[in-house]
Every structure is written in C-alpha cells, then in structure tokens.
Scaffold this motif. Structure first.
Motif, mmCIF file in Angstrom:
data_model
loop_
_atom_site.group_PDB
_atom_site.id
_atom_site.type_symbol
_atom_site.label_atom_id
_atom_site.label_comp_id
_atom_site.label_asym_id
_atom_site.label_seq_id
_atom_site.Cartn_x
_atom_site.Cartn_y
_atom_site.Cartn_z
ATOM 1 N N SER A 18 0.846 -1.197 0.000
ATOM 2 C CA SER A 18 0.000 0.000 0.000
ATOM 3 C C SER A 18 0.883 1.249 0.000
ATOM 4 C CB SER A 18 -0.950 0.008 1.199
ATOM 5 O OG SER A 18 -0.246 0.166 2.403
ATOM 6 N N HIS A 19 2.021 1.189 0.671
ATOM 7 C CA HIS A 19 2.952 2.319 0.675
ATOM 8 C C HIS A 19 3.526 2.524 -0.727
ATOM 9 C CE1 HIS A 19 5.744 5.208 2.279
ATOM 10 N NE2 HIS A 19 6.761 4.546 1.782
ATOM 11 N N GLN A 20 3.900 1.433 -1.391
ATOM 12 C CA GLN A 20 4.439 1.521 -2.749
ATOM 13 C C GLN A 20 3.377 2.067 -3.702
ATOM 14 O OE1 GLN A 20 5.813 -2.439 -3.517
ATOM 15 N NE2 GLN A 20 7.853 -2.028 -2.730
ATOM 16 N N ARG A 21 2.125 1.618 -3.511
ATOM 17 C CA ARG A 21 1.034 2.082 -4.367
ATOM 18 C C ARG A 21 0.834 3.581 -4.184
ATOM 19 N NH1 ARG A 21 -3.352 -0.691 -2.345
ATOM 20 N NH2 ARG A 21 -2.109 -2.554 -2.512
ATOM 21 N N GLU A 22 0.938 4.036 -2.943
ATOM 22 C CA GLU A 22 0.788 5.464 -2.640
ATOM 23 C C GLU A 22 1.882 6.272 -3.343
ATOM 24 O OE1 GLU A 22 1.219 7.900 1.432
ATOM 25 O OE2 GLU A 22 -0.139 6.188 1.559
ATOM 26 N N ILE A 23 3.115 5.793 -3.284
ATOM 27 C CA ILE A 23 4.234 6.474 -3.943
ATOM 28 C C ILE A 23 4.012 6.499 -5.454
ATOM 29 C CG2 ILE A 23 6.701 6.288 -4.481
ATOM 30 C CD1 ILE A 23 7.051 5.197 -1.609
ATOM 31 N N GLN A 24 3.543 5.366 -5.998
ATOM 32 C CA GLN A 24 3.299 5.277 -7.439
ATOM 33 C C GLN A 24 2.239 6.299 -7.862
ATOM 34 O OE1 GLN A 24 4.241 2.090 -9.332
ATOM 35 N NE2 GLN A 24 3.773 3.157 -11.208
ATOM 36 N N GLU A 25 1.167 6.414 -7.071
ATOM 37 C CA GLU A 25 0.102 7.358 -7.405
ATOM 38 C C GLU A 25 0.617 8.792 -7.357
ATOM 39 O OE1 GLU A 25 -3.080 6.467 -4.749
ATOM 40 O OE2 GLU A 25 -3.510 4.549 -5.709
ATOM 41 N N LYS A 26 1.439 9.115 -6.360
ATOM 42 C CA LYS A 26 2.015 10.462 -6.279
ATOM 43 C C LYS A 26 2.892 10.731 -7.497
ATOM 44 C CE LYS A 26 2.080 11.000 -1.256
ATOM 45 N NZ LYS A 26 2.931 11.109 -0.068
ATOM 46 N N GLY A 27 3.678 9.739 -7.893
ATOM 47 C CA GLY A 27 4.537 9.871 -9.062
ATOM 48 C C GLY A 27 3.722 10.090 -10.322
ATOM 49 N N ASN A 28 2.637 9.337 -10.459
ATOM 50 C CA ASN A 28 1.786 9.480 -11.640
ATOM 51 C C ASN A 28 1.146 10.861 -11.698
ATOM 52 O OD1 ASN A 28 2.372 6.893 -12.422
ATOM 53 N ND2 ASN A 28 0.501 6.000 -11.615
ATOM 54 N N ARG A 29 0.726 11.374 -10.546
ATOM 55 C CA ARG A 29 0.132 12.721 -10.512
ATOM 56 C C ARG A 29 1.178 13.770 -10.873
ATOM 57 N NH1 ARG A 29 -2.659 10.756 -5.763
ATOM 58 N NH2 ARG A 29 -1.122 11.758 -4.451
ATOM 59 N N LEU A 30 2.396 13.581 -10.403
ATOM 60 C CA LEU A 30 3.477 14.518 -10.713
ATOM 61 C C LEU A 30 3.788 14.506 -12.209
ATOM 62 C CD1 LEU A 30 5.617 16.479 -9.623
ATOM 63 C CD2 LEU A 30 7.125 14.524 -9.319
ATOM 64 N N ILE A 31 3.860 13.318 -12.786
ATOM 65 C CA ILE A 31 4.112 13.196 -14.229
ATOM 66 C C ILE A 31 3.006 13.874 -15.015
ATOM 67 C CG2 ILE A 31 4.191 11.539 -16.141
ATOM 68 C CD1 ILE A 31 5.644 9.633 -14.134
ATOM 69 N N ALA A 32 1.762 13.654 -14.617
ATOM 70 C CA ALA A 32 0.629 14.268 -15.312
ATOM 71 C C ALA A 32 0.712 15.789 -15.215
ATOM 72 C CB ALA A 32 -0.681 13.774 -14.710
ATOM 73 N N ARG A 33 1.096 16.302 -14.055
ATOM 74 C CA ARG A 33 1.203 17.746 -13.859
ATOM 75 C C ARG A 33 2.306 18.322 -14.751
ATOM 76 N NH1 ARG A 33 2.710 18.799 -8.237
ATOM 77 N NH2 ARG A 33 0.847 17.618 -7.788
#
Length: 42
Positions: A18-33
């Motif tokens: 769940s921690h890795q998934r959270e990091i992945q989601e933050k990374g994806n949002r950053l890439i999208a931004r």
C-alpha cells in the motif's frame, strides 16, 4: 507454518504494497502535472 506467523507476514507485506502504491500514485500525478505544464507552455 503457524497461522499467526503467516498472518503477521501478510499484514507487513500489505503495508509495504500500500505504501508503494501510494508512492506510485504520487509519481503518476506529478508526471501528469509536468506533462500538462509542457502542453500549456507550447
């Protein structure tokens, strides 16, 4: 293997995933931004 040991290991793995998934989601949002900024700069 004892059920308690397996259950304890399972919860540790779930926390890690769940921690890795959270990091992945933050990374994806950053890439999208960043991609959105590149589009607006053009």
């Amino acid at each position: 293997m004892d059920w308690y040991v397996m259950n304890g290991e399972q919860s540790i793995l779930e926390k890690q995933y769940s921690h890795q998934r959270e990091i992945q989601e933050k990374g994806n949002r950053l890439i999208a931004r960043i991609q959105q900024q590149k589009i607006t700069e053009k």
